[in-house]
Scaffold this active site. Sequence first.
Site, PDB file in Angstrom:
ATOM      1  N   ASP A  80     -12.609 -24.070  -7.248  1.00 16.14           N
ATOM      2  CA  ASP A  80     -11.716 -25.172  -6.870  1.00 16.14           C
ATOM      3  C   ASP A  80     -12.329 -26.121  -5.848  1.00 16.14           C
ATOM      4  O   ASP A  80     -11.614 -26.711  -5.041  1.00 16.14           O
ATOM      5  CB  ASP A  80     -10.368 -24.639  -6.332  1.00 16.14           C
ATOM      6  CG  ASP A  80      -9.737 -23.646  -7.260  1.00 16.14           C
ATOM      7  OD1 ASP A  80      -9.751 -23.899  -8.470  1.00 16.14           O
ATOM      8  OD2 ASP A  80      -9.233 -22.612  -6.782  1.00 16.14           O
TER       9      ASP A  80
ATOM     10  N   LYS B 100     -15.686 -29.726  -8.326  1.00 15.56           N
ATOM     11  CA  LYS B 100     -16.974 -29.941  -9.020  1.00 15.56           C
ATOM     12  C   LYS B 100     -16.880 -31.063 -10.053  1.00 15.56           C
ATOM     13  O   LYS B 100     -17.808 -31.841 -10.219  1.00 15.56           O
ATOM     14  CB  LYS B 100     -17.401 -28.655  -9.755  1.00 15.56           C
ATOM     15  CG  LYS B 100     -17.606 -27.477  -8.837  1.00 15.56           C
ATOM     16  CD  LYS B 100     -17.766 -26.198  -9.607  1.00 15.56           C
ATOM     17  CE  LYS B 100     -16.481 -25.595 -10.146  1.00 15.56           C
ATOM     18  NZ  LYS B 100     -15.581 -24.988  -9.167  1.00 15.56           N
TER      19      LYS B 100
ATOM     20  N   GLY C 143     -10.112 -25.037 -14.232  1.00 16.54           N
ATOM     21  CA  GLY C 143      -9.228 -26.190 -14.291  1.00 16.54           C
ATOM     22  C   GLY C 143      -9.933 -27.346 -13.617  1.00 16.54           C
ATOM     23  O   GLY C 143     -10.070 -27.364 -12.410  1.00 16.54           O
ATOM     24  N   HIS C 144     -10.435 -28.277 -14.407  1.00 22.97           N
ATOM     25  CA  HIS C 144     -11.210 -29.372 -13.836  1.00 22.97           C
ATOM     26  C   HIS C 144     -10.432 -30.676 -13.937  1.00 22.97           C
ATOM     27  O   HIS C 144     -10.093 -31.126 -15.020  1.00 22.97           O
ATOM     28  CB  HIS C 144     -12.563 -29.476 -14.550  1.00 22.97           C
ATOM     29  CG  HIS C 144     -13.460 -28.310 -14.265  1.00 22.97           C
ATOM     30  ND1 HIS C 144     -14.591 -28.027 -14.977  1.00 22.97           N
ATOM     31  CD2 HIS C 144     -13.374 -27.355 -13.313  1.00 22.97           C
ATOM     32  CE1 HIS C 144     -15.163 -26.935 -14.469  1.00 22.97           C
ATOM     33  NE2 HIS C 144     -14.431 -26.512 -13.466  1.00 22.97           N
TER      34      HIS C 144
ATOM     35  N   GLN D 134     -15.595 -22.017 -11.669  1.00 19.22           N
ATOM     36  CA  GLN D 134     -15.386 -21.060 -10.567  1.00 19.22           C
ATOM     37  C   GLN D 134     -16.419 -21.325  -9.459  1.00 19.22           C
ATOM     38  O   GLN D 134     -16.820 -22.457  -9.283  1.00 19.22           O
ATOM     39  CB  GLN D 134     -15.450 -19.606 -11.053  1.00 19.22           C
ATOM     40  CG  GLN D 134     -14.290 -19.204 -11.961  1.00 19.22           C
ATOM     41  CD  GLN D 134     -14.498 -19.573 -13.417  1.00 19.22           C
ATOM     42  OE1 GLN D 134     -15.546 -19.296 -13.968  1.00 19.22           O
ATOM     43  NE2 GLN D 134     -13.516 -20.182 -14.037  1.00 19.22           N
TER      44      GLN D 134
END
Length: 428
Positions: free
Chosen positions: A13, A16, A40-41, A224
Site C-alpha cells: 500500500d 506504487k 489494489g492499485h 504488496q
Amino acid sequence: MATTCVLGAQWGDEGKARVVDLLADTADVVVRYQGGSNAGHTVVFEGETYRLHLVPSGILRRHVTCVVAHGVVVDCATLLGEVEELRTRGVTVGDNLVISDRAHVVMPWHRRLDLLREEQAGARAHGTTGRGIGPCYADKVSYRGIRVGDLYDPDWFAERLRMNIEEKNRILVDAYGEEPLQFAAIRDEYRDYAERIAPFVGDAVTLLHDAIDDGREILFEGAQGVLLDVDLGSYPYVTGSNSCALGVPSGTGIPPRALDRVIGVAKAYMTRVGAGPFPTEDEGEDGRRLRDEGNEYGTTTGRPRRCGWFDAVGMRYSVRSNGIDEIVIVKLDVLRGFERLKVCVAYDTPQGRIDTVPATASALSRAVPVYEERPGFEEDVTGARRPEDLPAAARDFLAYLEQQCGAPISQVSVGPSREQIVRLRGDT
Ligand code: IMP
C-alpha cells in the site's frame, strides 16, 4: 534505463501504482510479476480514478503493452471484470494486454480454503485478503496447480481438475464439513473463462525476451511489499510470492542481470493490514491521526490499516536485499502538524540492541523500537513542487531518512494528484 522495477519497500500500500503511472509515459511494456487480485492499485488518470487488481497500471496508456507474467496467480473472473470495466470507461483493452500461458489460475477451492482457514483460525487469523492467493501458490509448488495454458487442452485440463477435486473434496468435506466441489460445474465455468480470456493469452516469456533484445523500456510493477515477501518478510505473516526484486526474474523469465534499476516506494510513516508484527505501530493518538490524515483504508478489502512511525531498520533491510537504487517517499503531507517526527533506528530485544530485522515473527514482535526524533513542520506542503518549497524541517527529515536508509530519495509526494511531486534528484 531500459528495465526498471518499482516495488513496495514496506508492508504494501505504498502507492506504487502512482510511481508506475509517472514512469509509464515513456515505458513500452508494464509487467505485473507476482501476487494476484490481493493487490489494489489506484491510479488517477486524466481526472478519473481507476482501481486495478490484476491488470497492470500501464493499461491506461494506449502505447503500452501490459503483461501479466507467470509469477502472478490469475483469477479469471476478476480479470474479466476489470477488462469489462475498463472498456466501459472507454479504455482500449485488446492486444495491449498479454496474460502469460504459464501463469497459475486461481481455482474455486483456493478462495474457499483461504476463507475457511481464516475462519477456523479465529483470533489467530492471518488477515489474508481472502482471494485464494496462499492456497494457489501452495498448489503451484506442490505440483497441483493449473496453469492458463492448461485451460486450452481439454483432456489434460479435465484430468488436472479431477485430481484436484478428489483431493480438495477430502479436505473440504471431511475436514471442514463443507459441500463438495462439482466437477462439471467447474469445468464449464473455466471453459467459458478460457474462451473469454483467449484473446489475451500468450507467450509472455518470449515477448519480454524480445522486448529486452529490442531495447524497449520495461517497467516491472511490484505488488504488496518487501516486508510481506514470502522469504524476506515476517513469515508466516506474509503473502505467497516474492514481492521483492528477486520476484522479477523468477516471475517473468528475464535474466537477473537484465534488471537495470530498482525503485523502492515507501510512505513517510508505516502502515500494515492483516496480522503480524509491526514494531513501530502506534495504537494511540498518533496512529489514529496518521490513519485519518492519510485515509488509510484498504483498496481491496476496505479494512482500516494499522499505522505507525517510519521504520528505518525495515527500510535498510529492503534497500540492501533489493539493491534499491532510489527511494520515492510518499504522503509527506500527512506528517504536517506533528510536533516531533519519530524514526525507528534500531530495535531493543531481549538479546540486546540490533539494527537488522530478525528472522522470526516472534522475535520481531518482541522488538522494541528505538526512536530518534526530528522536528516536525506546521506548513502546508501540498503546493510544494521544488525542494526549496519544502519547509526546512521537512527537508531535514528527508535528509535524515536518506542517511538512515542507505539510498538516495529521488522524489517525494505531497498530495494525491499527479503533479503533487517534489523531485529531489534524477528524472524519475
Ligand atoms: P494474502 O496475500 O491475501 O494471502 O494475504 C497475506 C497478507 O498480505 C495479509 O496480511 C494481507 O493483508 C497482506 N496483503 C496482501 N496483499 C496486500 C496488498 O496489496 N497490500 C497490503 N497488504 C497486502
